[in-house]
Scaffold this active site. Structure first.
Site, PDB file in Angstrom:
ATOM      1  N   GLY A 121       0.850  -1.195   0.000  1.00  0.00           N
ATOM      2  CA  GLY A 121       0.000   0.000   0.000  1.00  0.00           C
ATOM      3  C   GLY A 121       0.877   1.234   0.000  1.00  0.00           C
ATOM      4  O   GLY A 121       2.033   1.197  -0.444  1.00  0.00           O
ATOM      5  N   ARG A 122       0.337   2.326   0.553  1.00  0.00           N
ATOM      6  CA  ARG A 122       1.074   3.597   0.525  1.00  0.00           C
ATOM      7  C   ARG A 122       2.407   3.496   1.263  1.00  0.00           C
ATOM      8  O   ARG A 122       3.433   3.966   0.775  1.00  0.00           O
ATOM      9  CB  ARG A 122       0.222   4.696   1.171  1.00  0.00           C
ATOM     10  CG  ARG A 122      -0.940   5.129   0.306  1.00  0.00           C
ATOM     11  CD  ARG A 122      -1.904   5.989   1.108  1.00  0.00           C
ATOM     12  NE  ARG A 122      -2.748   5.126   1.922  1.00  0.00           N
ATOM     13  CZ  ARG A 122      -4.070   5.230   2.015  1.00  0.00           C
ATOM     14  NH1 ARG A 122      -4.695   6.192   1.391  1.00  0.00           N
ATOM     15  NH2 ARG A 122      -4.765   4.404   2.755  1.00  0.00           N
ATOM     16  N   ILE A 123       2.385   2.886   2.449  1.00  0.00           N
ATOM     17  CA  ILE A 123       3.628   2.826   3.243  1.00  0.00           C
ATOM     18  C   ILE A 123       4.607   1.857   2.588  1.00  0.00           C
ATOM     19  O   ILE A 123       5.813   2.136   2.502  1.00  0.00           O
ATOM     20  CB  ILE A 123       3.322   2.440   4.704  1.00  0.00           C
ATOM     21  CG1 ILE A 123       2.417   3.493   5.343  1.00  0.00           C
ATOM     22  CG2 ILE A 123       4.619   2.289   5.511  1.00  0.00           C
ATOM     23  CD1 ILE A 123       1.860   3.104   6.714  1.00  0.00           C
TER      24      ILE A 123
ATOM     25  N   ARG B  59      -2.123  -8.263  -2.221  1.00  0.00           N
ATOM     26  CA  ARG B  59      -3.373  -8.825  -2.762  1.00  0.00           C
ATOM     27  C   ARG B  59      -3.451  -8.576  -4.259  1.00  0.00           C
ATOM     28  O   ARG B  59      -3.898  -9.399  -5.021  1.00  0.00           O
ATOM     29  CB  ARG B  59      -4.584  -8.163  -2.099  1.00  0.00           C
ATOM     30  CG  ARG B  59      -5.032  -8.892  -0.853  1.00  0.00           C
ATOM     31  CD  ARG B  59      -6.151  -8.169  -0.201  1.00  0.00           C
ATOM     32  NE  ARG B  59      -5.801  -6.761  -0.012  1.00  0.00           N
ATOM     33  CZ  ARG B  59      -6.476  -5.910   0.725  1.00  0.00           C
ATOM     34  NH1 ARG B  59      -7.562  -6.293   1.335  1.00  0.00           N
ATOM     35  NH2 ARG B  59      -6.100  -4.655   0.870  1.00  0.00           N
TER      36      ARG B  59
ATOM     37  N   ILE C  56       6.297  -3.515  11.043  1.00  0.00           N
ATOM     38  CA  ILE C  56       5.756  -2.225  11.494  1.00  0.00           C
ATOM     39  C   ILE C  56       4.249  -2.183  11.239  1.00  0.00           C
ATOM     40  O   ILE C  56       3.643  -1.116  11.292  1.00  0.00           O
ATOM     41  CB  ILE C  56       6.424  -1.024  10.774  1.00  0.00           C
ATOM     42  CG1 ILE C  56       6.327  -1.170   9.250  1.00  0.00           C
ATOM     43  CG2 ILE C  56       7.851  -0.834  11.228  1.00  0.00           C
ATOM     44  CD1 ILE C  56       6.556   0.119   8.497  1.00  0.00           C
ATOM     45  N   ALA C  57       3.659  -3.351  10.947  1.00  0.00           N
ATOM     46  CA  ALA C  57       2.250  -3.358  10.538  1.00  0.00           C
ATOM     47  C   ALA C  57       1.326  -3.519  11.748  1.00  0.00           C
ATOM     48  O   ALA C  57       0.814  -2.525  12.281  1.00  0.00           O
ATOM     49  CB  ALA C  57       2.027  -4.449   9.505  1.00  0.00           C
ATOM     50  N   ARG C  58       1.121  -4.745  12.196  1.00  0.00           N
ATOM     51  CA  ARG C  58       0.266  -5.019  13.343  1.00  0.00           C
ATOM     52  C   ARG C  58       0.722  -6.291  14.014  1.00  0.00           C
ATOM     53  O   ARG C  58       1.166  -7.231  13.348  1.00  0.00           O
ATOM     54  CB  ARG C  58      -1.186  -5.238  12.899  1.00  0.00           C
ATOM     55  CG  ARG C  58      -2.014  -3.987  12.733  1.00  0.00           C
ATOM     56  CD  ARG C  58      -2.306  -3.321  14.075  1.00  0.00           C
ATOM     57  NE  ARG C  58      -3.095  -2.119  13.917  1.00  0.00           N
ATOM     58  CZ  ARG C  58      -2.582  -0.905  13.679  1.00  0.00           C
ATOM     59  NH1 ARG C  58      -1.288  -0.726  13.573  1.00  0.00           N
ATOM     60  NH2 ARG C  58      -3.383   0.136  13.560  1.00  0.00           N
TER      61      ARG C  58
ATOM     62  N   GLU D 168       0.033  -6.572  22.424  1.00  0.00           N
ATOM     63  CA  GLU D 168       0.780  -5.435  22.979  1.00  0.00           C
ATOM     64  C   GLU D 168      -0.135  -4.582  23.875  1.00  0.00           C
ATOM     65  O   GLU D 168      -1.340  -4.516  23.622  1.00  0.00           O
ATOM     66  CB  GLU D 168       1.376  -4.581  21.841  1.00  0.00           C
ATOM     67  CG  GLU D 168       0.336  -3.925  20.958  1.00  0.00           C
ATOM     68  CD  GLU D 168       0.962  -3.199  19.768  1.00  0.00           C
ATOM     69  OE1 GLU D 168       1.795  -3.771  19.060  1.00  0.00           O
ATOM     70  OE2 GLU D 168       0.569  -2.037  19.569  1.00  0.00           O
TER      71      GLU D 168
ATOM     72  N   HIS E 272       5.679   0.355  19.358  1.00  0.00           N
ATOM     73  CA  HIS E 272       4.661   0.835  18.409  1.00  0.00           C
ATOM     74  C   HIS E 272       4.774   2.352  18.190  1.00  0.00           C
ATOM     75  O   HIS E 272       3.852   3.108  18.505  1.00  0.00           O
ATOM     76  CB  HIS E 272       3.246   0.453  18.887  1.00  0.00           C
ATOM     77  CG  HIS E 272       2.231   0.463  17.785  1.00  0.00           C
ATOM     78  ND1 HIS E 272       1.127  -0.363  17.768  1.00  0.00           N
ATOM     79  CD2 HIS E 272       2.155   1.204  16.646  1.00  0.00           C
ATOM     80  CE1 HIS E 272       0.416  -0.114  16.680  1.00  0.00           C
ATOM     81  NE2 HIS E 272       1.019   0.838  15.977  1.00  0.00           N
ATOM     82  N   ILE E 273       5.931   2.750  17.661  1.00  0.00           N
ATOM     83  CA  ILE E 273       6.184   4.184  17.472  1.00  0.00           C
ATOM     84  C   ILE E 273       6.425   4.540  16.006  1.00  0.00           C
ATOM     85  O   ILE E 273       7.030   5.565  15.701  1.00  0.00           O
ATOM     86  CB  ILE E 273       7.384   4.663  18.340  1.00  0.00           C
ATOM     87  CG1 ILE E 273       8.643   3.814  18.093  1.00  0.00           C
ATOM     88  CG2 ILE E 273       7.014   4.668  19.808  1.00  0.00           C
ATOM     89  CD1 ILE E 273       9.921   4.400  18.687  1.00  0.00           C
ATOM     90  N   GLY E 274       5.948   3.691  15.106  1.00  0.00           N
ATOM     91  CA  GLY E 274       6.225   3.918  13.676  1.00  0.00           C
ATOM     92  C   GLY E 274       5.835   5.303  13.175  1.00  0.00           C
ATOM     93  O   GLY E 274       6.528   5.890  12.354  1.00  0.00           O
TER      94      GLY E 274
HETATM   95  C1  8YV Z   1      -0.844   4.554  15.755  1.00  0.00           C
HETATM   96  C2  8YV Z   1      -0.774   2.950  13.765  1.00  0.00           C
HETATM   97  O1  8YV Z   1       0.130   4.680  16.718  1.00  0.00           O
HETATM   98  O2  8YV Z   1      -1.672   4.381  12.151  1.00  0.00           O
HETATM   99  C3  8YV Z   1      -1.648   3.260  12.606  1.00  0.00           C
HETATM  100  O3  8YV Z   1      -2.321   2.329  12.133  1.00  0.00           O
HETATM  101  O4  8YV Z   1      -0.548   1.841  14.074  1.00  0.00           O
HETATM  102  C4  8YV Z   1      -0.137   4.046  14.550  1.00  0.00           C
HETATM  103  O5  8YV Z   1       0.180   5.106  13.719  1.00  0.00           O
HETATM  104  C5  8YV Z   1      -1.938   3.770  16.358  1.00  0.00           C
HETATM  105  O6  8YV Z   1      -2.902   3.424  15.448  1.00  0.00           O
HETATM  106  C6  8YV Z   1      -2.543   4.565  17.513  1.00  0.00           C
HETATM  107  O7  8YV Z   1      -3.915   4.498  17.530  1.00  0.00           O
END
Ligand code: 8YV
Length: 332
Positions: free
Chosen positions: A156-158, A179, A238-240, A269, A287-289
């Protein structure tokens, strides 16, 4: 009577102040984490909520809060929200795409580089006072980033912003699985090659995960997938949390199935699988992306624009900038 809104987590006061002309606002200045029961109680009578990934917004909660009309989530990902349940009840959901793309790509690239070059591990060594002779052949030798094969799962974009950094900045060969395949012009921008997942796992020197979490992507990387990767490869997530089977990853890192992992997100987390905590080849961040000042402010501002517009106020009344389920607006 003025509508009421709830901000579930502390945010920038100067940005949150923009809610006050329109709404009665209940906020969380001490940034307490509310239990689901406390969230339900605080949401009583609220018309909108500025939510984050920390809160689960599901059908039972919506049924307990019938006044709720807008769930404005801070984040591009919204797997904490049951969008179908919101749509079925006429509740608009919004997210914060675009404003965080480049910052999150910077972070993904930084985490991948730090993982490949063992930066956190070597810092720990220095801080422990163990650096007592010059290192030559064996001191924290890692894998090259420049010229290596960058594998991206989820384009995707990222994903595209990371591919651009790799190809144009570091001369990397970019392969990806998604996909759907990108249009030829987009692939040409960074010479990306679409491959099947097995090829991605087999050929990537550095694999970066940038796909959204869904039941389909749950444990997309587990023991079987890790076994297909090179022993010298790194994995960056860096996704989920939940996209990677953290127990399987801890075992693969321990056994040397892959070289190292850079992880910004975790299953369950802020709890972290105990098997990951003691591993020197796991670089762990909280989770600081998207956490640059500029981007966090832009995310808060976009969420507030969405909330004001979703509840029918402000210059964009009725037309929130980034709806996830715009069919709710069409039906209003
Ligand atoms: C946020 C993220 O920290 O944008 C997202 O999907 O995972 C992060 O940028 C998170 O969603 C905070 O709600």
């Amino acid at each position: 009577m003025r509508p009421s809104v709830l901000a579930t987590r502390a945010t920038f006061p100067d940005i949150a102040d923009r809610l006050h002309p329109y709404f009665d606002v209940e906020d969380n200045p001490h940034d307490t984490i509310w239990s689901p029961a406390e969230l339900r109680q605080r949401l009583q009578g609220k018309h909108g909520v500025m939510s984050t990934g920390s809160e689960r917004i599901d059908a039972a909660l919506l049924d307990a809060c019938p006044q709720l009309k807008a769930v404005c989530n801070v984040g591009v990902g919204y797997n904490n929200v049951d969008v179908a349940a919101c749509t079925a009840r006429g509740v608009l959901v919004t997210n914060t795409p675009d404003v965080l793309t480049e910052t999150t790509a910077d972070y993904g690239f930084a985490l991948m580089m730090a993982t490949a070059r063992r930066i956190a591990e070597s810092q720990d060594f220095v801080r422990r006072g163990e650096w007592n002779k010059p290192g030559i052949h064996d001191m924290f030798v890692g894998g090259d980033v420049h010229g290596a094969t960058l594998g991206i799962l989820g384009m995707g974009r990222i994903g595209r912003a990371i591919a651009r950094r790799g190809a144009l900045g570091f001369g990397m060969r970019v392969i990806y699985h998604n996909r759907s395949q990108l249009p030829a012009e987009a692939e040409a921008e960074f010479g990306a090659r679409y491959v099947d997942k097995a090829t991605l796992l087999k050929e990537a020197d550095h694999l970066v995960l940038v796909l959204p979490y869904s039941p389909q992507s749950h444990h997309a990387i587990g023991a079987a997938e890790l076994a297909q990767m090179k022993p010298s490869a790194t994995l960056t997530n860096i996704a989920r949390g939940g996209i990677v089977d953290d127990a399987a990853l801890a075992e693969a890192l321990r056994a040397g199935t892959i070289a190292a992992a850079g992880l910004d997100v975790f299953e369950g987390e802020p709890a972290i699988h105990p098997g990951l905590l003691g591993l020197p080849n796991a670089l762990l961040t909280p989770h600081i992306g998207s956490a640059s000042v500029q981007t966090r402010r832009a995310m808060a501002a976009l969420t507030i624009d969405n909330l004001i517009a979703a509840l029918g106020f402000g210059p964009q009344a009725g037309k929130p900038p980034t709806p996830v389920n715009p069919e709710v607006l069409a039906a209003r």
